[in-house]
Design a protein around this motif. Structure first.
Motif, short mmCIF file in Angstrom:
data_model
loop_
_atom_site.label_atom_id
_atom_site.label_comp_id
_atom_site.label_asym_id
_atom_site.label_seq_id
_atom_site.Cartn_x
_atom_site.Cartn_y
_atom_site.Cartn_z
N GLU A 149 -2.74 10.98 -3.84
CA GLU A 149 -3.11 9.82 -4.65
C GLU A 149 -2.37 9.83 -5.98
N ILE B 199 1.17 10.00 -1.32
CA ILE B 199 0.02 9.15 -1.01
C ILE B 199 -1.23 10.00 -0.75
N TRP C 260 -0.39 7.94 -7.69
CA TRP C 260 0.09 6.55 -7.69
C TRP C 260 1.21 6.32 -8.70
N GLU D 134 4.71 4.75 -7.66
CA GLU D 134 5.27 3.58 -8.33
C GLU D 134 6.69 3.84 -8.81
#
Length: 299
Positions: free
Chosen positions: A269, A266, A271, A275
Motif C-alpha cells: 500500500e 501495491i 501509494w 504514483e
C-alpha cells in the motif's frame, strides 16, 4: 520495365505487389498454392506467377521468368526464408538481389549471406490483424519503418536498390546491424506480443461466470488495444520466440522484474511510490514515442 519477384503472397507480399505494380514494376509472384497465385493475379498484386511447391520442378519457362527478375523479396514465414533461398539459387542470375521481410534478422542474415552474395536483410514494420492474400492492401508501408540490416560484405548496390524501392513505398528507412535490430524489436514488438498473450490468458482464468461475462461486455478500447497483438497470428509469435529467444527472454525478465515491483508496491500500500512510478511512465511514454523516428540509426 524492371521485374521484381515476390515469394510468399500473404499480407506483406500481396501488399508489396500492389504497391510495386502501381510504381510501374512488373511483379512475378511465387507461391506454393495455385489458389493464392490466382487470387493475387485477380486483385492486381502480380502480373504473372509461378506455383512452386516443395515437390514441383522448375521447368524452362519458370527458369526464364526467374532469371528476368532484378530483385527477389522473400515474404515467407521466418522458418521458411533460408530454405526458400536455397530452393531459388539454381535458377537466379549471379547478381540478382535477394532480400527478406522477416521480423528477426541475425540468424536469417547469417544463413542467407553465406548462401547468396547479393543478400540484404530487411524488415518492413507494417501489418494488420488480418492475414493472407485477401488482406493485401495499397499503401500499407506508407509512413512505416523499413529496417535494412546490411553487413560488411553486403554489396552497396544491393543496399541502395532495396532502399530505393522502400523509399518509393513511402517507408522511413533505418539501417542497423542485425543484432541491434533484434534487441530493439524484442522490446517494442516481440515482448508486447507475449505480454498481450499473457493478459488474454489471465482474463480467461476468471472462474466466476457472472464476472467473466460482465468483463467481456465491458471490454472496450483499453483492453482491445492492449490485447490486439496477443490475439494475432500464433505462427508469427512462435517464430519470434524461437528465432529471437535470447533477446526476448532478456526483455521478458526485465518486464517481470518491474511487474514484481508493482505487485510489491501495491501489496505494501505504498501509494506514493506507485504514483511516482505511474507519473514516470506517463512522461516516459511520450518521450519514447516522440523519438520513434529519430535519426540515430537512420540512413
Amino acid at each position: 520495365m524492371k521485374t521484381v519477384g515476390i515469394v510468399g503472397l500473404g499480407l506483406i507480399g500481396g501488399s508489396l505487389g500492389l504497391d510495386l505494380r502501381s510504381h510501374n514494376f512488373n511483379v512475378l509472384g511465387i507461391s506454393h498454392r495455385q489458389e493464392t497465385c490466382e487470387k493475387a493475379k485477380q486483385i492486381g498484386a502480380v502480373d504473372e506467377y509461378i506455383v512452386l511447391s516443395e515437390n514441383s520442378e522448375v521447368d524452362e519457362v519458370k527458369t526464364k521468368l526467374l532469371q528476368g527478375v532484378e530483385i527477389v523479396f522473400i515474404c515467407t514465414p521466418i522458418d521458411k526464408i533460408t530454405p526458400t533461398l536455397k530452393r531459388l539459387i539454381p535458377y537466379l542470375l549471379p547478381k540478382t538481389i535477394v532480400t527478406d521481410v522477416g521480423s528477426v534478422k541475425t540468424p536469417i542474415v547469417q544463413a542467407c549471406s553465406q548462401l547468396w552474395d547479393y543478400f540484404i536483410g530487411g524488415h518492413p514494420m507494417a501489418g494488420t490483424a488480418r492475414q493472407g492474400i485477401e488482406a493485401a492492401q495499397n499503401d500499407l508501408f506508407v509512413g512505416a519503418a523499413y529496417v535494412l540490416t546490411p553487413t560488411e560484405t553486403t554489396p552497396l548496390v544491393a543496399r541502395e536498390r532495396v532502399e530505393e524501392i522502400a523509399r518509393s513505398l513511402g517507408s522511413i528507412i533505418y539501417t542497423c546491424m542485425p543484432e541491434e535490430h533484434d534487441r530493439a524489436v524484442a522490446w517494442i514488438s516481440h515482448l508486447p506480443v507475449m505480454v498481450s498473450a499473457a493478459l488474454i490468458d489471465a482474463c480467461m482464468s476468471e472462474t466466476d461466470p457472472k464476472v467473466f461475462n460482465l468483463a467481456r461486455q465491458l471490454a472496450s478500447s483499453g483492453f482491445r488495444d492492449t490485447s490486439r497483438v496477443g490475439g494475432g497470428n500464433p505462427e508469427l509469435g512462435l517464430m519470434m520466440a524461437q528465432y529471437n529467444q535470447e533477446n526476448l527472454l532478456r526483455s521478458l525478465f526485465s518486464y517481470r522484474a518491474r511487474l514484481d515491483r508493482l505487485i510489491d508496491t501495491i501489496k505494501r500500500e505504498n501509494w506514493d511510490n506507485l504514483e511516482s512510478i505511474l507519473e514516470l511512465t506517463q512522461r516516459s511514454r511520450s518521450e519514447f514515442l516522440s523519438s520513434s523516428h529519430c535519426s540515430i540509426i537512420n540512413s
